[in-house]
Design an enzyme around this catalytic site. Structure first.
Site, PDB file in Angstrom:
ATOM      1  N   LYS A  60       0.835  -1.207   0.000  1.00 20.13           N
ATOM      2  CA  LYS A  60       0.000   0.000   0.000  1.00 20.13           C
ATOM      3  C   LYS A  60       0.865   1.250   0.000  1.00 20.13           C
ATOM      4  O   LYS A  60       0.518   2.240  -0.627  1.00 20.13           O
ATOM      5  CB  LYS A  60      -0.923   0.024   1.223  1.00 20.13           C
ATOM      6  CG  LYS A  60      -2.133  -0.881   1.102  1.00 20.13           C
ATOM      7  CD  LYS A  60      -3.149  -0.545   2.183  1.00 20.13           C
ATOM      8  CE  LYS A  60      -4.339  -1.471   2.134  1.00 20.13           C
ATOM      9  NZ  LYS A  60      -5.293  -1.259   3.216  1.00 20.13           N
ATOM     10  N   LYS A 106     -10.723  -3.211  -4.893  1.00 28.43           N
ATOM     11  CA  LYS A 106     -11.870  -2.304  -4.799  1.00 28.43           C
ATOM     12  C   LYS A 106     -11.621  -0.974  -5.475  1.00 28.43           C
ATOM     13  O   LYS A 106     -12.539  -0.269  -5.825  1.00 28.43           O
ATOM     14  CB  LYS A 106     -12.112  -1.984  -3.321  1.00 28.43           C
ATOM     15  CG  LYS A 106     -12.845  -3.019  -2.565  1.00 28.43           C
ATOM     16  CD  LYS A 106     -12.917  -2.489  -1.162  1.00 28.43           C
ATOM     17  CE  LYS A 106     -13.730  -3.329  -0.264  1.00 28.43           C
ATOM     18  NZ  LYS A 106     -13.524  -2.924   1.140  1.00 28.43           N
ATOM     19  N   LYS A 114      -4.102  -8.824  -7.778  1.00 29.02           N
ATOM     20  CA  LYS A 114      -5.378  -9.285  -7.201  1.00 29.02           C
ATOM     21  C   LYS A 114      -6.492  -8.281  -7.504  1.00 29.02           C
ATOM     22  O   LYS A 114      -6.242  -7.080  -7.675  1.00 29.02           O
ATOM     23  CB  LYS A 114      -5.240  -9.572  -5.712  1.00 29.02           C
ATOM     24  CG  LYS A 114      -5.123  -8.383  -4.861  1.00 29.02           C
ATOM     25  CD  LYS A 114      -5.179  -8.737  -3.389  1.00 29.02           C
ATOM     26  CE  LYS A 114      -5.160  -7.420  -2.660  1.00 29.02           C
ATOM     27  NZ  LYS A 114      -5.169  -7.359  -1.299  1.00 29.02           N
TER      28      LYS A 114
END
Ligand code: AMP
Ligand code: TRP
Length: 339
Positions: free
Chosen positions: A124, A209, A206
């Site tokens: 992140k 969202k 992956k």
């Protein structure tokens, strides 16, 4: 599945399940298959607590109005997906202040090196254009607080959260060894299949969202047309057979999604598509996703017609679980000499 131990009277005591989901971006079929649907499937065997983790959401910048709306939307999606308020308590993390309080206390027991090893933080922080905050770094301490406050036995999550549950166990053990038995050690339960659903256009990443504009993710509220078009455009390889094969990431991912939605076995699926082309398979996959999501979408829009009903369920959820959290927090404070 039932791992429930017996109490002193020989009655089965239900083990407690806790899990959380962030009210950010758009909930996708990876979240659904690895987390939400499993929570719903498991709920009658356990005592369940599900949390919309808005304090985790603010570890990256959020628009205040959007965040408020998202809390309710995500809760409505959980109910629409079959989380039953009679069997499961659902609440908003920031409504119970014990989460923040215990997170701070746990901070004082987590060596910095443990947090530095967290792969999700590393990923992140690489993606983050803006300032990387302490909150993002400390995200696992808050997650540990969420889990430990409720003497959780089992934490059903996707593969990417396993490491955070390990850290939760580590800090619980450390605290227990210093102050005596206080926290129950939780265990993560990840799916045997589909613990990491990959992107449709880029199967090396992956499903996420925040992939709002891309074709990479199928969101739970996508219309049938959008779902079909995303599936038809999904990346495939130049081989022909429709087979489960880890070395062929694109087709393997699509087949896994088909397997989970159809709930059929692999042998049956391979037989069903033997000698058929990708277009045939993709159409069948799109049908399967559309038909599975249709009832969920109908229920979602019905629920969202009545905000006060959802807010009432969330209020009931926090009223029910807050005493558990407060009791744990009080015990911790007492042991370490606070207050
Ligand atoms: P989050 O969106 O980060 O709040 O995640 C909610 C749940 O979905 C967690 O249990 C995650 O592990 C799971 N999850 C998120 N992305 C994926 C994915 N691509 N495949 C499978 N599970 C996922
Ligand atoms: N970190 C989890 C995620 O991004 C969400 C979460 C927060 C969670 N607290 C939790 C999951 C406690 C399980 C248990 O998916």
């Amino acid at each position: 599945m039932n791992h429930n131990p017996l109490n002193k009277q020989g009655k089965s005591v239900k083990q407690r399940v806790f899990s959380g989901i962030q009210p950010t971006g758009n909930i996708h079929i990876g979240n659904y298959l690895a987390a939400i649907r499993r929570w719903a499937d498991l709920q009658s065997d356990y005592e369940n607590i599900f949390c919309v983790v808005d304090l985790h959401a603010i570890t990256i910048p959020q628009d205040p109005q959007t965040l408020k709306v998202k809390n309710r939307e995500v809760a409505a999606l959980l109910f629409a997906a079959g989380i039953d308020p009679k069997l499961s308590s659902v609440f908003i993390q920031s409504h119970i202040s014990a989460h923040s309080e215990l997170a701070w206390i746990l901070n004082c027991f987590i060596p910095i090196g443990w947090l530095r090893r967290m792969t999700q933080f590393k990923e992140k922080s690489k993606k983050q254009d803006e300032v990387i905050t302490m909150g993002l770094f400390d995200y696992p301490a808050l997650m540990a607080a969420d889990i430990l406050l409720y003497a959780t036995d089992l934490v059903p999550v996707g593969d990417d959260q396993k490491q955070h549950v390990e850290l939760t166990r580590d800090v619980a053990q450390r605290f227990n060894s210093m102050y005596g038995e206080t926290f129950k050690l939780p265990e993560s339960i990840t799916p045997d299949i589909g613990g990491r659903i990959m992107g449709l256009s880029d199967p090396s990443k992956k499903m996420s969202k925040s992939d709002t504009k891309s074709e990479n993710s199928i969101f739970l509220l996508d219309s049938p047309d959008v779902i079909r078009s995303k599936v038809m455009r999904a990346t495939t390889d130049s081989m022909r057979e429709i087979r489960f094969d880890k070395n062929r990431p694109s087709i393997n991912n699509l087949l896994t999604i088909y397997e989970l939605f159809s709930r059929k076995g692999r042998v049956e699926i391979e037989a069903q598509f033997e000698g058929k082309g990708y277009a045939y398979f993709k159409n069948a996959l799109a049908d399967e996703i559309v038909e599975n999501l249709r009832p969920l979408q109908v229920r979602y829009y019905q629920l969202m017609d009545d905000f006060s009903y959802i807010d009432g369920l969330l209020k009931d959820g926090s009223l029910k679980v807050e005493p558990i959290a407060v009791k744990t927090l009080d015990e911790v404070k007492e042991k370490i000499g606070l207050g």
